[in-house]
Design an enzyme around this catalytic site. Structure first.
Site, PDB file in Angstrom:
ATOM      1  N   LYS A  10       2.541  50.081  16.422  1.00 29.74           N
ATOM      2  CA  LYS A  10       3.335  48.775  16.290  1.00 29.74           C
ATOM      3  C   LYS A  10       3.762  48.389  14.751  1.00 29.74           C
ATOM      4  O   LYS A  10       3.298  49.229  14.039  1.00 29.74           O
ATOM      5  CB  LYS A  10       2.416  47.380  16.650  1.00 29.74           C
ATOM      6  CG  LYS A  10       2.042  47.566  18.275  1.00 29.74           C
ATOM      7  CD  LYS A  10       1.362  46.355  18.857  1.00 29.74           C
ATOM      8  CE  LYS A  10       1.117  46.203  20.020  1.00 29.74           C
ATOM      9  NZ  LYS A  10       0.489  44.946  20.803  1.00 29.74           N
ATOM     10  N   TYR A  50       7.417  43.945  27.814  1.00 27.40           N
ATOM     11  CA  TYR A  50       6.295  42.825  28.081  1.00 27.40           C
ATOM     12  C   TYR A  50       6.599  41.697  29.150  1.00 27.40           C
ATOM     13  O   TYR A  50       6.113  40.584  29.108  1.00 27.40           O
ATOM     14  CB  TYR A  50       6.145  42.017  26.704  1.00 27.40           C
ATOM     15  CG  TYR A  50       5.317  42.959  25.870  1.00 27.40           C
ATOM     16  CD1 TYR A  50       3.992  43.539  26.093  1.00 27.40           C
ATOM     17  CD2 TYR A  50       5.796  43.324  24.377  1.00 27.40           C
ATOM     18  CE1 TYR A  50       3.152  44.347  25.219  1.00 27.40           C
ATOM     19  CE2 TYR A  50       4.986  44.053  23.778  1.00 27.40           C
ATOM     20  CZ  TYR A  50       3.652  44.614  24.049  1.00 27.40           C
ATOM     21  OH  TYR A  50       2.830  45.414  22.934  1.00 27.40           O
ATOM     22  N   ASN A 113      -1.608  43.818  16.228  1.00 31.26           N
ATOM     23  CA  ASN A 113      -2.986  44.496  16.680  1.00 31.26           C
ATOM     24  C   ASN A 113      -2.860  46.033  16.696  1.00 31.26           C
ATOM     25  O   ASN A 113      -3.505  46.812  17.082  1.00 31.26           O
ATOM     26  CB  ASN A 113      -3.652  43.964  17.645  1.00 31.26           C
ATOM     27  CG  ASN A 113      -2.908  44.033  18.850  1.00 31.26           C
ATOM     28  OD1 ASN A 113      -1.601  44.475  18.920  1.00 31.26           O
ATOM     29  ND2 ASN A 113      -3.119  43.780  20.281  1.00 31.26           N
ATOM     30  N   HIS A 116      -0.543  49.700  21.004  1.00 31.36           N
ATOM     31  CA  HIS A 116      -0.477  49.450  22.389  1.00 31.36           C
ATOM     32  C   HIS A 116      -0.981  50.626  23.235  1.00 31.36           C
ATOM     33  O   HIS A 116      -0.684  51.737  22.728  1.00 31.36           O
ATOM     34  CB  HIS A 116       1.150  49.190  23.023  1.00 31.36           C
ATOM     35  CG  HIS A 116       1.276  48.953  24.414  1.00 31.36           C
ATOM     36  ND1 HIS A 116       0.744  47.998  25.121  1.00 31.36           N
ATOM     37  CD2 HIS A 116       1.687  50.073  25.192  1.00 31.36           C
ATOM     38  CE1 HIS A 116       1.143  48.285  26.373  1.00 31.36           C
ATOM     39  NE2 HIS A 116       1.487  49.489  26.615  1.00 31.36           N
ATOM     40  N   GLU A 127       5.695  52.595  31.832  1.00 30.14           N
ATOM     41  CA  GLU A 127       5.858  52.360  30.605  1.00 30.14           C
ATOM     42  C   GLU A 127       6.442  53.716  29.805  1.00 30.14           C
ATOM     43  O   GLU A 127       7.288  53.664  28.953  1.00 30.14           O
ATOM     44  CB  GLU A 127       4.734  51.899  29.735  1.00 30.14           C
ATOM     45  CG  GLU A 127       4.430  50.590  30.236  1.00 30.14           C
ATOM     46  CD  GLU A 127       3.052  50.256  29.556  1.00 30.14           C
ATOM     47  OE1 GLU A 127       2.169  51.000  29.059  1.00 30.14           O
ATOM     48  OE2 GLU A 127       2.535  48.872  29.610  1.00 30.14           O
TER      49      GLU A 127
HETATM   50  P1  GDP Z   1      -3.038  44.858  25.449  1.00 31.70           P
HETATM   51  O1  GDP Z   1      -2.789  45.677  26.753  1.00 31.70           O
HETATM   52  O2  GDP Z   1      -4.430  44.979  24.843  1.00 31.70           O
HETATM   53  O3  GDP Z   1      -2.114  45.085  24.292  1.00 31.70           O
HETATM   54  O4  GDP Z   1      -2.982  43.312  25.635  1.00 31.70           O
HETATM   55  P2  GDP Z   1      -1.937  42.647  26.849  1.00 31.70           P
HETATM   56  O5  GDP Z   1      -1.085  43.333  27.335  1.00 31.70           O
HETATM   57  O6  GDP Z   1      -2.786  41.605  27.359  1.00 31.70           O
HETATM   58  O7  GDP Z   1      -1.230  41.734  25.659  1.00 31.70           O
HETATM   59  C1  GDP Z   1      -0.001  42.384  24.977  1.00 31.70           C
HETATM   60  C2  GDP Z   1      -0.050  42.078  23.445  1.00 31.70           C
HETATM   61  O8  GDP Z   1       0.275  40.694  23.241  1.00 31.70           O
HETATM   62  C3  GDP Z   1      -1.172  42.120  22.710  1.00 31.70           C
HETATM   63  O9  GDP Z   1      -1.552  43.417  22.528  1.00 31.70           O
HETATM   64  C4  GDP Z   1      -1.319  41.123  21.572  1.00 31.70           C
HETATM   65  O10 GDP Z   1      -0.307  41.882  20.442  1.00 31.70           O
HETATM   66  C5  GDP Z   1      -0.629  40.112  22.376  1.00 31.70           C
HETATM   67  N1  GDP Z   1      -1.449  39.020  22.814  1.00 31.70           N
HETATM   68  C6  GDP Z   1      -2.173  39.051  23.920  1.00 31.70           C
HETATM   69  N2  GDP Z   1      -2.850  37.949  24.077  1.00 31.70           N
HETATM   70  C7  GDP Z   1      -2.762  37.240  23.055  1.00 31.70           C
HETATM   71  C8  GDP Z   1      -3.113  35.952  22.686  1.00 31.70           C
HETATM   72  O11 GDP Z   1      -3.836  35.357  23.365  1.00 31.70           O
HETATM   73  N3  GDP Z   1      -2.790  35.661  21.365  1.00 31.70           N
HETATM   74  C9  GDP Z   1      -1.776  36.294  20.586  1.00 31.70           C
HETATM   75  N4  GDP Z   1      -1.453  35.821  19.441  1.00 31.70           N
HETATM   76  N5  GDP Z   1      -1.405  37.495  21.021  1.00 31.70           N
HETATM   77  C10 GDP Z   1      -1.737  37.942  22.163  1.00 31.70           C
END
Ligand code: GDP
Length: 139
Positions: A10, A50, A113, A116, A127
């Site tokens: 990222k 997303y 973070n 991905h 994806e």
């Molecule tokens: P991943 O599969 O571990 O990347 O998680 P998800 O698909 O649930 O979420 C996609 C991305 O959105 C995450 O990697 C974070 O960058 C962001 N994200 C998800 N949930 C949250 C949240 O509750 N708060 C914030 N600030 N960012 C989030």
């Protein structure tokens, strides 16, 4: 089963100059880098990627972040690549990420973070083909 998974280094990790260190962690964990490119995502591309998160409170911030600078798109391959990459990445919220994981080492926040990784065979298939065409996957 040998699987492919889509990984993204990222914008914060690219900006922080740790893309190579993250690629090295995957290689040390015996992932094979099957395809790789550096791009700057548009709003439309990031929103499509997303789409499942549309309407959530963090969606706008996520798109702003993911389009804030270049990312490195990577197709990784190994036995159990999808689950193994989730393990080496660590928890989505870096506060919960285990020691030694990519997110523990390189995340700056919940949104920023660092990486991905696809979370299921269905999302991996979607994806990988979202970002790479068949010619890019056959080298
Ligand atoms: P991943 O599969 O571990 O990347 O998680 P998800 O698909 O649930 O979420 C996609 C991305 O959105 C995450 O990697 C974070 O960058 C962001 N994200 C998800 N949930 C949250 C949240 O509750 N708060 C914030 N600030 N960012 C989030």
């Amino acid at each position: 089963m040998v699987e492919k998974t889509l990984a993204i280094i990222k914008p914060n990790a690219v900006r922080n100059g740790v893309a190579g260190k993250i690629l090295a962690m995957w290689e040390e964990a015996e992932f094979s880098i099957r395809a790789l490119k550096r791009v700057q995502l548009t709003q439309v591309q990031a929103a499509g990627f997303y789409a499942e998160h549309e309407g959530k409170p963090f969606f706008g911030g996520l798109l702003e972040f993911m389009t804030s600078g270049p990312v490195v798109l990577v197709v990784l391959e190994k036995e159990n690549a999808i689950l193994d990459n989730r393990t080496i990445m660590g928890a989505t919220n870096p506060d919960n990420a285990a020691e030694g994981t990519i997110r523990k080492l390189y995340a700056d926040s919940f949104t920023e973070n660092a990486v991905h990784g696809s979370d299921s065979p269905t999302s991996a298939a979607r994806e990988v083909s979202y970002f790479f065409n068949v010619f890019e996957l056959t080298a």
